[in-house]
Design an enzyme around this catalytic site. Structure first.
Site, PDB file in Angstrom:
ATOM      1  N   ASP A   1       0.716  -1.233   0.265  1.00 21.28           N
ATOM      2  CA  ASP A   1       0.091  -0.013   0.239  1.00 21.28           C
ATOM      3  C   ASP A   1       0.788   1.110   0.038  1.00 21.28           C
ATOM      4  O   ASP A   1       1.854   0.960   0.676  1.00 21.28           O
ATOM      5  CB  ASP A   1      -0.888   0.041   1.306  1.00 21.28           C
ATOM      6  CG  ASP A   1      -2.413   0.645   1.028  1.00 21.28           C
ATOM      7  OD1 ASP A   1      -2.525   1.189   0.400  1.00 21.28           O
ATOM      8  OD2 ASP A   1      -3.099  -0.476   1.079  1.00 21.28           O
ATOM      9  N   GLU A  56      -7.190   3.844  -5.614  1.00 18.48           N
ATOM     10  CA  GLU A  56      -7.570   4.064  -4.877  1.00 18.48           C
ATOM     11  C   GLU A  56      -8.240   5.647  -5.625  1.00 18.48           C
ATOM     12  O   GLU A  56      -7.788   6.109  -4.792  1.00 18.48           O
ATOM     13  CB  GLU A  56      -8.032   3.906  -4.011  1.00 18.48           C
ATOM     14  CG  GLU A  56      -9.446   3.949  -2.630  1.00 18.48           C
ATOM     15  CD  GLU A  56      -9.115   4.018  -1.543  1.00 18.48           C
ATOM     16  OE1 GLU A  56      -9.988   3.677  -0.950  1.00 18.48           O
ATOM     17  OE2 GLU A  56      -7.713   4.851  -0.977  1.00 18.48           O
ATOM     18  N   ASP A 103      -3.050   4.265  -2.004  1.00 21.45           N
ATOM     19  CA  ASP A 103      -4.446   5.380  -1.538  1.00 21.45           C
ATOM     20  C   ASP A 103      -4.543   6.636  -1.529  1.00 21.45           C
ATOM     21  O   ASP A 103      -4.036   7.217  -1.093  1.00 21.45           O
ATOM     22  CB  ASP A 103      -3.660   4.709  -0.129  1.00 21.45           C
ATOM     23  CG  ASP A 103      -4.601   5.378   0.980  1.00 21.45           C
ATOM     24  OD1 ASP A 103      -5.760   4.276   1.308  1.00 21.45           O
ATOM     25  OD2 ASP A 103      -5.097   6.054   1.446  1.00 21.45           O
ATOM     26  N   HIS A 149     -11.593  -4.111   2.886  1.00 19.27           N
ATOM     27  CA  HIS A 149     -11.514  -3.623   3.518  1.00 19.27           C
ATOM     28  C   HIS A 149     -11.680  -2.081   4.579  1.00 19.27           C
ATOM     29  O   HIS A 149     -11.830  -1.626   6.037  1.00 19.27           O
ATOM     30  CB  HIS A 149      -9.641  -3.991   4.539  1.00 19.27           C
ATOM     31  CG  HIS A 149      -9.230  -2.430   3.658  1.00 19.27           C
ATOM     32  ND1 HIS A 149      -8.874  -2.305   2.478  1.00 19.27           N
ATOM     33  CD2 HIS A 149      -9.087  -1.012   4.340  1.00 19.27           C
ATOM     34  CE1 HIS A 149      -8.451  -0.600   1.684  1.00 19.27           C
ATOM     35  NE2 HIS A 149      -7.832  -0.281   2.991  1.00 19.27           N
TER      36      HIS A 149
END
Ligand code: TEU
Ligand code: CA
Length: 562
Positions: A98, A256, A199, A328
């Site tokens: 990530d 994302e 992210d 998540h």
């Protein structure tokens, strides 16, 4: 379309804290991940995305990074990480980490130096902005509630944080900060990392002046996406990022991306796009409430199906989306997208089928392959997630009863996906010999890997068959590159599409019956009278396919090659 190494791959997201604990501290660890590589290989996984494992105070479960160059001691050591890379490589698997680059932790050295000297070099690594009339520079509300501005002690300035106040935003306008990030990214890629999941990336571009907007709630504030939507020029940052890092290593990147502007898809994931791929959140966005979880909308089958099929069309000539039913940050897909009557093993297999065989890169989230479900809690104190605590309060403030507010959390909480992985029906589901950091979903006694591993009719066994069909020599090409044609959209409850190989004319029908009535799918019209059809897969031996008529009872699905 130029072929890329990752086009035909299957990815799996590991949430390390909840995957497998090997030293009894109740927290999943790298050793646990290493010990399950064979399990993942056997499932058919090629790429593993690890949610953050960097050193962190875990205010937002590791999405608050205190040191980008070290592994959180809760998870293990850098030696163990290197071992994970090696072991994955031996199995021809790729590790993706990530990349949290919109913000870091307030414990990061940069931020500590900035606070210590608010006029110094490191203050400019962040947004330290003068207040207006003794108040915050603007009235934006952050993703986790409250103002995005927090006073810088001893000054008339505020620092910006789109997420928790312990997650100060990094100033991407500062070239020196960007350089430091690129060096860090290259350091990991140099180690042999295959790429990154990126992210919250849309947030890195701010508007130059921090103005206030018309409030959208009684708190006098407005949701921070208002600014994100107005900010121009993120592409320059993202192209530079790509050029300085990913491009040099042929890295795989998955963004994302929320709140992308219309018509920007090509810039994000086209041939020269910022990323290899990005998650398709179109279905997930259907439930967004105007104010929060308490006014979230339920999923309506037809709009859900049509949204996904439209998204497939939009991307077809541009690139590849990454397809998910959960992650998540989301409730479990089977609890969210399956209608009540289909919340069973057959339904779970059906949802897997229609999702995994879409065009794009499938991402399976840990536990999805055994059909893990949302978890009911009887009190808010049983939740850990910072976002859930905020949304619960928001619901209570809006007049919900405790039961109603808990129901919102049951349906939407990020902790639904974060309960530990259910390996067996033994103590703590085989996740830990200690006390799990977040209580198990009590249904581990029924839903667990051990039970499903050797049971041919289990959800897990079905996932294996489904993934191996997608990756089989014979059908790999069509499932990877074939286009998607919506089919039988007029039959109630039917989610069906053709995968079409334009060159050979080969077609594969993927169909599931999410409705509560049996349906007949007559293939002639679309199958161009080709009798050479084969039933490749179904979730029920009794699925009837005769004389070019496929009959699907509720919760039945089938994959047919023409
Ligand atoms: O999420 C960013 C994000 O914008 C959303 O997913 C959303 O704001 C959030 O889940 C609240 O519903 C990413 C990570 O996936 C998430 O876990 C982190 O909390 C967040 O960034 C901050 O790093
Ligand atoms: Ca541990």
């Amino acid at each position: 379309m130029n072929k890329k190494w990752w086009h035909d791959k299957i990815a799996y997201q590991i949430y390390p804290k909840s995957f497998l604990d090997t030293n009894g501290d109740g927290i999943g660890d790298l050793r646990g991940i290493i010990s399950k590589l064979d399990y993942l290989k056997d499932l058919g996984i090629d790429i593993i995305w690890l949610s953050p494992i960097y050193k962190s105070p875990f205010v937002d479960q590791g999405y608050d990074i205190a040191d980008y160059y070290s592994i959180a001691e809760e998870f293990g050591t850098m030696e163990e990480f290197d071992e994970l890379l090696d072991e994955a490589k031996k199995r021809d698997m790729h590790i993706v980490m990530d990349l949290v680059a919109n913000h870091c932790s307030d414990q990061h050295e940069w931020f500590r130096k900035a606070l210590a000297d608010p006029e110094g070099e490191y203050a400019d690594y962040f947004y330290f902005v003068k207040g207006k009339d003794g108040k915050e520079p603007s009235n934006l509300r952050g993703y986790f509630g409250g103002s995005i501005w927090e006073p810088v002690p001893g000054t008339d300035r505020y620092y910006l944080h789109m997420f928790a106040k312990e997650q100060p935003d990094l100033n991407w306008e500062n070239p020196k900060m960007r350089r430091d990030l690129y060096d860090m990214i290259n350091w990991w890629l140099e180690k042999g990392l295959a790429g990154f999941r990126i992210d919250a990336i849309i947030n890195i571009k701010k508007t130059p002046e921090f103005k206030s907007y018309e409030p959208d709630g009684p708190d006098g504030m407005v949701f921070c996406t208002k600014m994100v939507e107005e900010a121009q020029g993120i592409g320059e940052f993202l192209q530079e990022l790509k050029r300085e890092t990913f491009d040099k290593y042929d890295a795989f990147t998955v963004g994302e991306v929320f709140n992308m502007k219309e018509d920007e898809l090509r810039e994000f994931i086209g041939e020269e796009g910022h990323f290899s791929t990005m998650f398709d959140f179109s279905a997930h966005s259907l439930t967004f409430g105007e104010h929060g979880w308490y006014d979230a909308k339920p999923i309506e089958f037809t709009s859900w199906r049509d949204t996904l099929l439209k998204s497939q069309k939009d991307v077809e000539s541009i690139g590849f989306m990454a397809n998910i039913i959960e992650n998540h940050d989301e409730p479990r897909g089977v609890s969210r997208y399956l209608p009540e009557h289909a919340q069973n093993d057959a339904g779970k297999k059906m949802l897997a089928t229609t999702s995994i065989l879409l065009r794009g890169i499938p991402f399976v989230f840990q536990g999805q392959e055994i059909g893990m479900e949302n978890c009911r809690r009887s009190d808010i104190s049983e939740y850990n997630d910072i976002n859930t605590l905020d949304q619960y309060q928001l619901a209570m403030d809006a007049g919900c009863t405790k039961e109603e507010a808990l129901q919102c959390c049951y349906e939407n909480s990020r902790d639904n996906a974060r309960t530990p992985m259910q390996w067996s029906d033994g103590p703590n589901g085989g996740f830990t010999t200690g006390t799990p950091w977040l209580a198990m979903n009590p249904n581990f006694t029924e839903i667990n890997v051990e039970d499903q591993l050797n049971r041919p009719d289990s959800v897990l066994s079905y996932y294996k068959k489904l993934i191996s069909l997608r990756k089989s020599e014979e059908y790999k090409e069509i499932f990877t590159y074939g286009s998607v044609e919506p089919a039988f959209t007029d039959l109630p409850g039917i989610f069906a599409y053709w995968r079409v190989d334009e060159e050979t004319g080969r077609k594969i029908l993927v169909a599931g019956n999410f409705g509560n009535q049996p349906q007949e799918l007559r293939l002639e019209a679309s199958a161009q009278d080709n009798p050479e059809t084969v039933l490749l897969l179904s979730n029920d031996e009794s699925v009837a396919y005769r004389d070019l008529i496929l009959t699907l009872k509720p919760c039945q699905c089938a994959v047919i090659s023409v």
